[in-house]
Design an enzyme around this catalytic site. Sequence first.
Site, short mmCIF file in Angstrom:
data_model
loop_
_atom_site.label_atom_id
_atom_site.label_comp_id
_atom_site.label_asym_id
_atom_site.label_seq_id
_atom_site.Cartn_x
_atom_site.Cartn_y
_atom_site.Cartn_z
N SER A 102 1.09 -1.17 0.18
CA SER A 102 0.19 0.16 0.24
C SER A 102 0.58 1.02 -0.20
CB SER A 102 -0.65 -0.74 1.25
OG SER A 102 -1.44 1.57 1.41
N TYR A 128 -1.77 -1.08 10.59
CA TYR A 128 -2.36 -1.42 8.57
C TYR A 128 -0.71 -1.26 8.69
CZ TYR A 128 -4.40 -1.71 4.28
OH TYR A 128 -4.21 -1.58 2.97
P1 NAD Z 1 -11.79 -6.26 -0.35
O1 NAD Z 1 -12.07 -6.28 1.36
O2 NAD Z 1 -12.28 -6.05 -0.84
O3 NAD Z 1 -11.39 -7.75 -0.65
C1 NAD Z 1 -10.15 -8.00 0.77
C2 NAD Z 1 -10.47 -9.78 0.04
O4 NAD Z 1 -10.20 -10.58 1.41
C3 NAD Z 1 -11.90 -10.73 1.26
O5 NAD Z 1 -12.67 -11.48 -0.40
C4 NAD Z 1 -11.97 -11.16 2.64
O6 NAD Z 1 -12.95 -11.98 2.71
C5 NAD Z 1 -10.41 -11.62 2.15
N1 NAD Z 1 -10.03 -11.81 3.62
C6 NAD Z 1 -9.87 -11.17 5.06
N2 NAD Z 1 -8.90 -12.00 5.89
C7 NAD Z 1 -8.69 -13.27 4.99
C8 NAD Z 1 -8.03 -13.78 5.59
N3 NAD Z 1 -7.93 -13.78 6.36
N4 NAD Z 1 -8.20 -15.37 4.47
C9 NAD Z 1 -8.26 -14.99 3.28
N5 NAD Z 1 -8.92 -14.12 2.87
C10 NAD Z 1 -8.42 -13.09 3.64
O7 NAD Z 1 -10.33 -4.97 0.30
P2 NAD Z 1 -9.27 -5.08 -0.98
O8 NAD Z 1 -9.69 -3.49 -0.92
O9 NAD Z 1 -9.53 -5.49 -2.57
O10 NAD Z 1 -7.95 -5.38 0.16
C11 NAD Z 1 -7.50 -6.15 -0.48
C12 NAD Z 1 -5.79 -5.95 -0.50
O11 NAD Z 1 -4.96 -4.71 -1.02
C13 NAD Z 1 -5.08 -5.73 0.75
O12 NAD Z 1 -4.55 -6.51 1.59
C14 NAD Z 1 -5.62 -4.18 1.23
O13 NAD Z 1 -4.68 -4.37 1.95
C15 NAD Z 1 -4.80 -3.82 0.03
N6 NAD Z 1 -5.12 -2.33 -0.59
C16 NAD Z 1 -6.10 -1.79 -0.30
C17 NAD Z 1 -6.24 -0.68 -0.84
C18 NAD Z 1 -7.50 0.03 -0.59
O14 NAD Z 1 -7.59 1.41 -0.99
N7 NAD Z 1 -8.41 -0.97 -1.06
C19 NAD Z 1 -5.02 0.21 -1.04
C20 NAD Z 1 -4.32 -0.08 -0.66
C21 NAD Z 1 -3.87 -2.08 -0.38
#
Ligand code: NAD
Length: 259
Positions: free
Chosen positions: A141, A154
């Site tokens: 991130s 985080y």
């Molecule tokens: P999201 O909530 O849409 O998807 C996350 C998925 O991870 C969900 O399907 C959830 O069920 C699954 N999950 C959560 N805990 C889990 C576990 N213990 N084991 C297996 N699966 C699990 O979120 P997203 O925004 O798509 O995030 C995905 C990644 O991207 C994360 O690592 C997040 O930190 C990172 N990220 C997101 C953003 C953002 O702005 N959305 C920015 C930077 C990084």
Amino acid sequence: MNLTNKIALVTGAASGIGMEIAKEFLAHGACVAIADRDLDHARLAATMLDPGGSRSLSVGMDVSNEDQVEAGVDQVARHFGAIDILVSNAGIQIVGPLEEFKFSDWKTLLAVHLDGAFLTTRACLKYMYPVGSGSIIYMGSVHSKEASVLKAPYVTAKHGLEGLAKVVAKEGAAHGVRANVICPGFVRTPLVDKQIPEQARELGISEDDVIKKVMLKDTVDGEFTTIEDVARCAVFLASFPSNALTGQSIVVSHGWFMQ
Ligand code: NAD
């Protein structure tokens, strides 16, 4: 950029960024294991992205649980015969000020992001090392580079992933395994939609101000990064042909953070 005949495992692929990466990998010819702790949603995603079912597999896996990760990774390798690409993407967000942050919440968040990355990496290396190749991508991130208030675990976890990627890059080189990190800015997924009202409450400002004055204030154009932007980077890293690109991080954030 071609991923034909490559086998990819994407964690957290039932939603948001992970699901889009699974979609792009399939579009570039790969077979994809859609792993998530929510198996029902993983199945739904697999049906939607690969209606024929021959190039996808849904796997129920809590990435912070050692037994589930070992069993899930073995299941993928048995089903497809190999694992060429791991995208360690599963993640959660819990926001709150440090002085009130529950220890249990701290441990839960670190377990998903850091234990999850370690456990899935270790389990996949077992299949990558013997064949002398592999590409591992961690979902970092901008918070791998920058800090924000209310996000202590985080920011800690996302910085930690950069360290893990560098070690995997060094240890993996002798076995043809590369490791890199994608660092997105804010992307409108359920993870972000949940924290907008939470941050508005904690900071005493409107939801609109959370978006404009907190999330996007340092971007060059006031725009969210999209799931497509992140997935394109994942395809680029997964298909890169040599060890020249390893131990690196790519920031995809509309200029929020410039390296
Ligand atoms: P999201 O909530 O849409 O998807 C996350 C998925 O991870 C969900 O399907 C959830 O069920 C699954 N999950 C959560 N805990 C889990 C576990 N213990 N084991 C297996 N699966 C699990 O979120 P997203 O925004 O798509 O995030 C995905 C990644 O991207 C994360 O690592 C997040 O930190 C990172 N990220 C997101 C953003 C953002 O702005 N959305 C920015 C930077 C990084």
